[in-house]
Enzyme design. Structure first.
Site, PDB file in Angstrom:
ATOM      1  N   HIS A 107       7.090 -25.385 187.668  1.00 29.33           N
ATOM      2  CA  HIS A 107       7.455 -24.725 186.418  1.00 29.33           C
ATOM      3  C   HIS A 107       6.490 -23.591 186.062  1.00 29.33           C
ATOM      4  O   HIS A 107       6.550 -23.052 184.962  1.00 29.33           O
ATOM      5  CB  HIS A 107       7.494 -25.745 185.279  1.00 29.33           C
ATOM      6  CG  HIS A 107       8.354 -25.324 184.122  1.00 29.33           C
ATOM      7  ND1 HIS A 107       9.732 -25.325 184.167  1.00 29.33           N
ATOM      8  CD2 HIS A 107       8.040 -24.887 182.886  1.00 29.33           C
ATOM      9  CE1 HIS A 107      10.215 -24.911 183.023  1.00 29.33           C
ATOM     10  NE2 HIS A 107       9.212 -24.630 182.216  1.00 29.33           N
ATOM     11  N   ASP A 168       7.214 -28.850 174.727  1.00 27.64           N
ATOM     12  CA  ASP A 168       8.608 -28.745 174.285  1.00 27.64           C
ATOM     13  C   ASP A 168       9.580 -29.234 175.358  1.00 27.64           C
ATOM     14  O   ASP A 168      10.675 -29.695 175.042  1.00 27.64           O
ATOM     15  CB  ASP A 168       8.942 -27.298 173.918  1.00 27.64           C
ATOM     16  CG  ASP A 168       8.286 -26.871 172.612  1.00 27.64           C
ATOM     17  OD1 ASP A 168       8.053 -27.739 171.757  1.00 27.64           O
ATOM     18  OD2 ASP A 168       8.002 -25.673 172.456  1.00 27.64           O
ATOM     19  N   GLU A 279       6.990 -26.080 164.128  1.00 23.03           N
ATOM     20  CA  GLU A 279       7.111 -24.895 164.977  1.00 23.03           C
ATOM     21  C   GLU A 279       7.895 -23.841 164.214  1.00 23.03           C
ATOM     22  O   GLU A 279       8.616 -24.152 163.259  1.00 23.03           O
ATOM     23  CB  GLU A 279       7.805 -25.202 166.315  1.00 23.03           C
ATOM     24  CG  GLU A 279       6.915 -25.923 167.314  1.00 23.03           C
ATOM     25  CD  GLU A 279       7.438 -25.865 168.742  1.00 23.03           C
ATOM     26  OE1 GLU A 279       8.416 -25.119 168.991  1.00 23.03           O
ATOM     27  OE2 GLU A 279       6.868 -26.559 169.610  1.00 23.03           O
TER      28      GLU A 279
END
Length: 528
Positions: A107, A168, A279
């Site tokens: 990732h 997240d 957030e």
């Protein structure tokens, strides 16, 4: 005199180490190492296996911008496989060009988990080696670094427990996020994931397997946390746990003024009794916004909400959650009402949803499924993550959100504050020099062939404009998941922490074998 003599020797060692690291890779005079690499590994005794063909997956990552093929991929079955492989490269010494990178799910954004002509270790092949949940006064879970956070969550929930801090996106490996920091909307109260680790097992750049914690081998422990893979490969971790809630109240409200939006965010993260997750989202050039939110979000006042028109203004969405169990639902509703009464959002834009805890934490995976179905998941992702000091966030917002950024249709733009005291200043992570700082994350996808504002070239140029502004305006911004192409830029990034970083590299990976894709140090190759 003895102390000054030792200090002088250490300084000399640091200079020598720095010189070694700065040397660009040179090819051996005898023959290229790439031709000898597979043969030297074929005879290496490991419980798993090496693959020397069809390793194209290890030359690709989520960023989809850099593609470097390794000479081999190791599929380890044990920690000893990793230690044996690193020790082999260490013992060969500077007579080999081989380097080693640990790869979870790939990732990374700019080739950080790649090893050009080197060895990529597929950490996911160590999954299933035992995930042990320990209950009691100080609960924790002991896991392989190749485990995914989503799997850890599912296992811990069986015991009514869960890790405290998240990213997240949960379909990432433990070793990958701990090598960076691991942050999400819980970081303001629990700190990043690296602030919630009790113990690590690490294989250093010498092939040594070391157990480390705050009390044992503390320098290595602090070094690898946020250390970008430079000092060792994390192979196991003990993660601190807390009682898990069953449900989440998920809230969204809108602001048209950044100053009010930021003031409310800072109020929320500094209050003693507050929300569990905070957030923010920047919304530029959006229309029909609230009607595009998931159908499970219900407006507090449907009539007023239906009359709200975004009118292509730049808006700011504050996203909040409050954890609860069903038997406490009424009490939590009253608490949320009290907390919201202190905020100054646009009253007609209050939306709320009630979802299971695991559904909220795994929310990005639902978006992933949709993006994959549209062929958007595997596009290039020229992401830019910045940590902006509180005192500079308003100037940053005025120029970047008010001028440079023209739309947010290619991916979300996150902005939310964190408390620095929740971070351990002994780790390798570099933070702004203020008590409160903001994460600002630009997370677009790009169309490689497009010449429009959704094209890769355009978005990369936009990122450069943002970085150039930050530097020219001297905002004291630091990159999260940093990427630089020169050691001088890395030195500037680390600032006063650079000497400690170099010392740790010299101690734990003196040949610069590990994580070459970060481009911080280069392995010195003998020409003799």
């Amino acid at each position: 005199m003895r102390y000054s003599s030792i200090l002088k020797q250490n300084n000399i060692l640091s200079i020598i180490s720095f010189t070694i690291f700065s040397i660009s890779c040179m090819v051996l005079k005898s023959r290229p190492c790439s031709s000898t690499a597979p043969s030297s590994l074929e005879t290496l005794q490991v419980d798993g296996r090496f693959s020397f063909v069809q390793n194209e997956f290890a030359a690709k990552d989520f960023g989809n911008q850099f593609h470097f093929l390794p000479s081999a991929v190791l599929y380890p079955k044990s920690v000893s496989d990793i230690a044996t492989t690193i020790r082999h490269v260490w013992q060969v010494g500077p007579g080999s060009e081989l380097t080693i990178a640990a790869r979870g799910v790939g990732h990374s954004i700019k080739g950080q988990a790649q090893a050009p002509q080197g060895i990529v270790i597929n950490m996911k092949s160590m999954n299933g080696q035992g995930m042990r949940v320990h209950t009691g006064k100080f609960p924790y879970v002991d896991v392989s670094a190749g485990e995914l956070w989503i799997d850890i969550l599912q296992e811990c929930l069986k015991f009514g427990l869960a890790p405290k801090s998240w990213t997240d996106y949960l379909h990432l490996t433990v070793g990958g996020t701990l090598s960076n920091a691991g942050i999400s909307g819980q970081a303001f109260r629990h700190g990043p994931q690296i602030s919630n680790v009790d113990q690590l097992e690490v294989v250093t750049g010498k092939g040594e397997v070391v157990i480390c914690s705050e009390e044992q081998n503390a320098d290595l422990f602090h070094g690898v946390l946020g250390g970008l893979g430079q000092f060792g490969i994390i192979t196991r971790a003990k993660i601190s746990l807390e009682p898990a809630p069953k449900m989440v109240k998920w809230i969204r409200v809108l602001y048209s003024d950044f100053d009010t939006f930021a003031r409310d965010q800072e109020l929320v993260i500094s209050a003693e009794n507050t929300f569990d997750y905070v957030e923010g989202l920047v919304l530029v050039n959006k229309t029909g916004l609230i009607h595009n939110w998931r159908s499970s979000f219900n407006p507090q006042d449907p009539v007023k909400a239906s009359r709200f028109i975004s009118d292509q203004r730049t808006l700011f969405c504050l996203e909040l959650t409050k954890n609860f169990n069903p038997e406490n639902a009424d009490e939590i509703d009253q608490e949320i009402e009290t907390l919201l009464s202190e905020l100054n959002y646009i009253t007609s834009t209050l939306f709320m949803s009630e979802v299971p805890y695991i559904e909220f934490l795994d929310r990005v995976h639902s978006a992933e499924i949709k993006l994959r179905s549209k062929g958007l998941w595997d596009l290039p992702h020229p992401w830019l993550n910045l940590l902006v000091p509180k005192s500079k966030i308003h100037k940053f917002a005025e120029v970047v959100f008010g001028n440079i950024l023209r739309d947010t249709n290619n991916g979300p733009v996150l902005v939310y504050p964190m408390n620095k005291y929740r971070w351990n200043n002994k780790t390798s992570v570099v933070l702004p020099e203020e008590d409160i700082f903001y994460m600002v994350a630009f997370l677009p996808h790009a169309i490689p062939s497009s010449m429009q504002n959704d094209g890769l070239h355009y978005i990369l140029s936009l990122n450069k404009r943002i970085l150039d502004f930050c530097k020219t305006a001297q905002l004291g911004v630091k990159q999260y998941l940093p990427y630089y192409t020169t050691q001088e830029a890395w030195r500037e990034h680390f600032g006063p922490q650079w000497e400690v970083f170099v010392r740790r590299k010299s101690a734990y990976d003196p040949l610069a074998i590990l994580a070459p894709g970060q481009r911080i140090f280069h392995k010195a190759i003998s020409t003799l």
